[in-house]
Design an enzyme around this catalytic site. Structure first.
Site, PDB file in Angstrom:
ATOM      1  N   LYS A 141       0.834  -1.207   0.000  1.00  0.00           N
ATOM      2  CA  LYS A 141       0.000   0.000   0.000  1.00  0.00           C
ATOM      3  C   LYS A 141       0.867   1.254   0.000  1.00  0.00           C
ATOM      4  O   LYS A 141       0.650   2.167  -0.797  1.00  0.00           O
ATOM      5  CB  LYS A 141      -0.929  -0.040   1.226  1.00  0.00           C
ATOM      6  CG  LYS A 141      -1.851   1.141   1.358  1.00  0.00           C
ATOM      7  CD  LYS A 141      -3.059   0.812   2.220  1.00  0.00           C
ATOM      8  CE  LYS A 141      -2.781   0.884   3.703  1.00  0.00           C
ATOM      9  NZ  LYS A 141      -2.620   2.274   4.191  1.00  0.00           N
ATOM     10  N   SER A 142       1.862   1.302   0.868  1.00  0.00           N
ATOM     11  CA  SER A 142       2.708   2.510   0.961  1.00  0.00           C
ATOM     12  C   SER A 142       3.426   2.779  -0.356  1.00  0.00           C
ATOM     13  O   SER A 142       3.519   3.920  -0.815  1.00  0.00           O
ATOM     14  CB  SER A 142       3.771   2.323   2.051  1.00  0.00           C
ATOM     15  OG  SER A 142       3.175   2.269   3.310  1.00  0.00           O
ATOM     16  N   ARG A 144       2.940   5.903  -3.284  1.00  0.00           N
ATOM     17  CA  ARG A 144       4.093   6.721  -3.698  1.00  0.00           C
ATOM     18  C   ARG A 144       4.365   6.582  -5.192  1.00  0.00           C
ATOM     19  O   ARG A 144       4.843   7.526  -5.826  1.00  0.00           O
ATOM     20  CB  ARG A 144       5.318   6.323  -2.864  1.00  0.00           C
ATOM     21  CG  ARG A 144       5.234   6.839  -1.403  1.00  0.00           C
ATOM     22  CD  ARG A 144       6.161   6.071  -0.501  1.00  0.00           C
ATOM     23  NE  ARG A 144       6.255   6.600   0.852  1.00  0.00           N
ATOM     24  CZ  ARG A 144       5.387   6.371   1.850  1.00  0.00           C
ATOM     25  NH1 ARG A 144       4.305   5.639   1.622  1.00  0.00           N
ATOM     26  NH2 ARG A 144       5.595   6.871   3.053  1.00  0.00           N
ATOM     27  N   SER A 174       7.236   9.210  12.345  1.00  0.00           N
ATOM     28  CA  SER A 174       6.161   9.031  11.363  1.00  0.00           C
ATOM     29  C   SER A 174       6.693   9.179   9.947  1.00  0.00           C
ATOM     30  O   SER A 174       7.192  10.242   9.564  1.00  0.00           O
ATOM     31  CB  SER A 174       5.047  10.061  11.611  1.00  0.00           C
ATOM     32  OG  SER A 174       4.211  10.143  10.462  1.00  0.00           O
ATOM     33  N   GLN A 199       4.845   9.195   7.361  1.00  0.00           N
ATOM     34  CA  GLN A 199       3.944  10.076   6.619  1.00  0.00           C
ATOM     35  C   GLN A 199       4.386  11.523   6.767  1.00  0.00           C
ATOM     36  O   GLN A 199       4.421  12.271   5.782  1.00  0.00           O
ATOM     37  CB  GLN A 199       2.505   9.903   7.109  1.00  0.00           C
ATOM     38  CG  GLN A 199       1.930   8.535   6.754  1.00  0.00           C
ATOM     39  CD  GLN A 199       0.496   8.357   7.211  1.00  0.00           C
ATOM     40  OE1 GLN A 199      -0.040   9.172   7.953  1.00  0.00           O
ATOM     41  NE2 GLN A 199      -0.121   7.269   6.788  1.00  0.00           N
ATOM     42  N   ASP A 207       1.880  -1.146  11.950  1.00  0.00           N
ATOM     43  CA  ASP A 207       0.581  -1.599  11.438  1.00  0.00           C
ATOM     44  C   ASP A 207       0.300  -3.066  11.782  1.00  0.00           C
ATOM     45  O   ASP A 207      -0.814  -3.552  11.568  1.00  0.00           O
ATOM     46  CB  ASP A 207       0.503  -1.407   9.920  1.00  0.00           C
ATOM     47  CG  ASP A 207       0.478   0.072   9.545  1.00  0.00           C
ATOM     48  OD1 ASP A 207       0.124   0.899  10.403  1.00  0.00           O
ATOM     49  OD2 ASP A 207       0.815   0.394   8.392  1.00  0.00           O
ATOM     50  N   LYS A 219      -4.380   6.032  14.721  1.00  0.00           N
ATOM     51  CA  LYS A 219      -4.485   5.320  13.439  1.00  0.00           C
ATOM     52  C   LYS A 219      -5.949   5.359  12.966  1.00  0.00           C
ATOM     53  O   LYS A 219      -6.737   6.138  13.477  1.00  0.00           O
ATOM     54  CB  LYS A 219      -3.959   3.885  13.589  1.00  0.00           C
ATOM     55  CG  LYS A 219      -2.460   3.840  13.878  1.00  0.00           C
ATOM     56  CD  LYS A 219      -1.664   4.369  12.705  1.00  0.00           C
ATOM     57  CE  LYS A 219      -0.183   4.446  13.015  1.00  0.00           C
ATOM     58  NZ  LYS A 219       0.572   5.119  11.958  1.00  0.00           N
ATOM     59  N   ARG A 269      -6.262   2.142  17.996  1.00  0.00           N
ATOM     60  CA  ARG A 269      -6.020   0.692  17.916  1.00  0.00           C
ATOM     61  C   ARG A 269      -5.651   0.053  19.248  1.00  0.00           C
ATOM     62  O   ARG A 269      -5.650  -1.175  19.340  1.00  0.00           O
ATOM     63  CB  ARG A 269      -4.958   0.385  16.847  1.00  0.00           C
ATOM     64  CG  ARG A 269      -5.510   0.521  15.438  1.00  0.00           C
ATOM     65  CD  ARG A 269      -4.542   0.043  14.381  1.00  0.00           C
ATOM     66  NE  ARG A 269      -5.150   0.146  13.060  1.00  0.00           N
ATOM     67  CZ  ARG A 269      -4.482   0.235  11.918  1.00  0.00           C
ATOM     68  NH1 ARG A 269      -3.150   0.238  11.933  1.00  0.00           N
ATOM     69  NH2 ARG A 269      -5.112   0.311  10.776  1.00  0.00           N
ATOM     70  N   ARG A 301      -7.453  -3.180   9.306  1.00  0.00           N
ATOM     71  CA  ARG A 301      -6.550  -4.129   9.987  1.00  0.00           C
ATOM     72  C   ARG A 301      -7.215  -4.791  11.198  1.00  0.00           C
ATOM     73  O   ARG A 301      -6.875  -5.906  11.561  1.00  0.00           O
ATOM     74  CB  ARG A 301      -5.236  -3.453  10.378  1.00  0.00           C
ATOM     75  CG  ARG A 301      -4.509  -2.912   9.151  1.00  0.00           C
ATOM     76  CD  ARG A 301      -3.039  -2.719   9.335  1.00  0.00           C
ATOM     77  NE  ARG A 301      -2.529  -1.864   8.285  1.00  0.00           N
ATOM     78  CZ  ARG A 301      -2.240  -2.259   7.042  1.00  0.00           C
ATOM     79  NH1 ARG A 301      -2.368  -3.523   6.707  1.00  0.00           N
ATOM     80  NH2 ARG A 301      -1.804  -1.396   6.141  1.00  0.00           N
TER      81      ARG A 301
HETATM   82  C1  S3P Z   1       2.565   4.849   6.262  1.00  0.00           C
HETATM   83  C2  S3P Z   1       3.164   5.161   7.457  1.00  0.00           C
HETATM   84  C3  S3P Z   1       2.638   4.734   8.760  1.00  0.00           C
HETATM   85  C4  S3P Z   1       1.623   3.607   8.627  1.00  0.00           C
HETATM   86  C5  S3P Z   1       0.637   3.849   7.534  1.00  0.00           C
HETATM   87  C6  S3P Z   1       1.342   4.019   6.194  1.00  0.00           C
HETATM   88  C7  S3P Z   1       3.159   5.364   5.018  1.00  0.00           C
HETATM   89  O1  S3P Z   1       2.026   5.841   9.386  1.00  0.00           O
HETATM   90  O2  S3P Z   1       0.943   3.415   9.855  1.00  0.00           O
HETATM   91  O3  S3P Z   1      -0.265   2.756   7.421  1.00  0.00           O
HETATM   92  O4  S3P Z   1       2.797   4.889   3.923  1.00  0.00           O
HETATM   93  O5  S3P Z   1       4.031   6.242   5.106  1.00  0.00           O
HETATM   94  P1  S3P Z   1       2.915   6.886  10.260  1.00  0.00           P
HETATM   95  O6  S3P Z   1       4.094   7.190   9.455  1.00  0.00           O
HETATM   96  O7  S3P Z   1       2.078   8.108  10.465  1.00  0.00           O
HETATM   97  O8  S3P Z   1       3.211   6.157  11.532  1.00  0.00           O
END
Ligand code: S3P
Length: 429
Positions: free
Chosen positions: A23-24, A28, A168, A170, A316, A343, A347, A389
């Site tokens: 997914k990540s 991107r 993080s 993100q 996750d 999240k 969670r 999840r």
């Molecule tokens: C992700 C980063 C994680 C993860 C999320 C996807 C990403 O979050 O929990 O499911 O794709 O960069 P955080 O970076 O906010 O912890």
């Protein structure tokens, strides 16, 4: 609300699963394809709802994206090619879409608005709006920049030196995407290492980025070139079958095409520490993102402590680790994981409350949970609370249950794993 009866009383799981795209990395791949110059192709893209939200947002920003036989083609014209959207950018349930997109839009000299579902509306955004404001963008949101909806009028970014207050990926990625458009060098220091897919993708698209321990530096004004991206399988999706194979007696499962980026493999460390029987085959370490196949066989498990720098590498996977701990002998402690509270759901609360309904011995703490094993799980009615999840973890819990388990709101699973039940059913036949 819909509810389904889950498979329970399963004696063993056998067979193989080809794990769907990460997914990540899928998110991107669309974003970098859009901000690079030329035609990017993406294979094994995850068609989960979150990643489809990313595609829909970039189409609204004027990017041509075509899908044919599971292959994406993205026609990028650089950051400058993005156009002012005439509609709200709807990110659905996706935190990665909204946070990374903010970093891209922070440098664009036009107006945009972003919003998502009820879960997104509760998730903290100051961690991104704060540093982006420091870089000089106009960004505002409900409750002083804290929550969606968000409005941005970007442009003219100055570089920053920024110590991330939370680990993080993100937030880091959002600042890096803004940094690519800033006038100078942006530096970020992470409190703990987090997933580095953005850094790898900057290089894959011909950009430069420097990393020294937990300090990352990127120069603004770089021109990114299109690339061919093959998305490996998502280890966070594989995790549900890794745990299922470990805890359902008599099981043996081959998981094919699993991403093995070392910033994501914390789950494998925990499995090994708990005594799981796991073997990695056919490793590919030459690609931008490493991958391989994994065989998991059931074994007896013992409790463990999951904490510190390991947490971001399995953030996750904590719901499914909690379930595994119910089947391990002794006590498992999960700490330093306050981030779980922000999240898709809180969670800590959802895992503890839902597993308690199935008879688990589990308690919430301020920064994690404590689980006492080994427990036989009972039946009951549980809910995903709209969190993919949590839904998948409960479907694996049901396999171990002696009685009927009903799952409310199972649809949320398609956020990251649309064919999860089909893959699970293949292992029980
Ligand atoms: C992700 C980063 C994680 C993860 C999320 C996807 C990403 O979050 O929990 O499911 O794709 O960069 P955080 O970076 O906010 O912890």
């Amino acid at each position: 609300m819909t509810a389904i009866k889950l498979k329970s009383q399963i004696n063993r799981l056998n067979g193989e699963v080809v794990i769907p795209g990460d997914k990540s990395i899928s998110h991107r791949s669309v974003m970098f394809g859009a901000i690079a110059h030329g035609e990017t192709t993406v294979t094994n893209f995850l068609p989960g709802e979150d990643c489809l939200s990313t595609i829909s947002c970039f189409r609204k920003l004027g990017v041509q994206i075509e899908e044919e036989n599971g292959k994406l083609r993205i026609f990028g014209n650089g950051f400058e090619g993005l156009k002012e959207p005439s509609e709200v950018l709807d990110v659905g349930n996706s935190g990665t879409t909204i946070r990374l997109l903010m970093g891209i839009l922070a440098g664009r000299p036009f107006f945009s608005t972003l919003a998502g579902d009820q879960s997104i509306a509760k998730r903290p955004m100051t961690r991104v709006t704060g540093p982006l404001k420091k870089m000089g963008t106009f960004i505002d949101a409900r409750e002083n920049g804290a929550y969606t909806p968000i409005a941005i009028r970007g442009g003219n970014l100055r570089p920053i030196h920024y110590q991330l207050p939370v680990a993080s990926a993100q937030v880091k990625s959002s600042i890096l995407l803004a940094g690519l458009q800033a006038n100078g060098e942006t530096t970020i220091v992470e409190p703990s290492e987090t997933r580095d897919h953005t850094e790898r993708m900057i290089q894959q698209f011909g950009g430069e980025i420097y990393k020294d321990n937990r300090t990352i530096t990127v120069k603004g004004g770089q021109k990114l070139q299109s690339a061919t991206v093959h998305v490996p399988g998502d280890i966070s999706s594989a995790a549900f079958f890794l745990v299922a194979g470990a805890v359902v007696p008599g099981s043996e499962i081959l998981l094919k095409n699993v991403g093995l980026n070392p910033t994501r493999t914390g789950i494998l460390e925990v499995l090994k520490n708990m005594g799981a029987n796991i073997e990695i085959l056919h490793q590919d370490t030459d690609s931008f993102e490493p991958s391989g196949d994994i065989i998991i066989k059931s074994s007896s498990l013992t409790g463990t402590v999951v904490e510190g720098d390991l947490i971001p590498k399995l953030i996750d996977e904590i719901p499914i680790i909690a379930l595994m701990a119910t089947q391990a002998e002794g006590k498992t402690v999960i700490k330093d994981a306050e981030e779980l509270k922000v999240k898709e759901t809180n969670r800590i609360d959802t895992v503890v409350n839902e597993l308690k309904k199935l008879g688990a011995s589990i308690e919430a703490t301020a920064d994690g949970m404590i689980i006492y094993g080994q427990t036989r799980l009972t039946g009951g009615t549980v809910s995903s609370h709209g969190d993919h999840r949590i839904g998948m973890m409960l479907a694996i819990a049901a396999l171990l249950s002696d009685d009927e388990v009903i799952l409310e709101n199972p649809e949320s699973i398609s956020v990251s794993y649309p064919n999860f039940f089909e893959h699970l059913n293949n292992l029980t036949n």
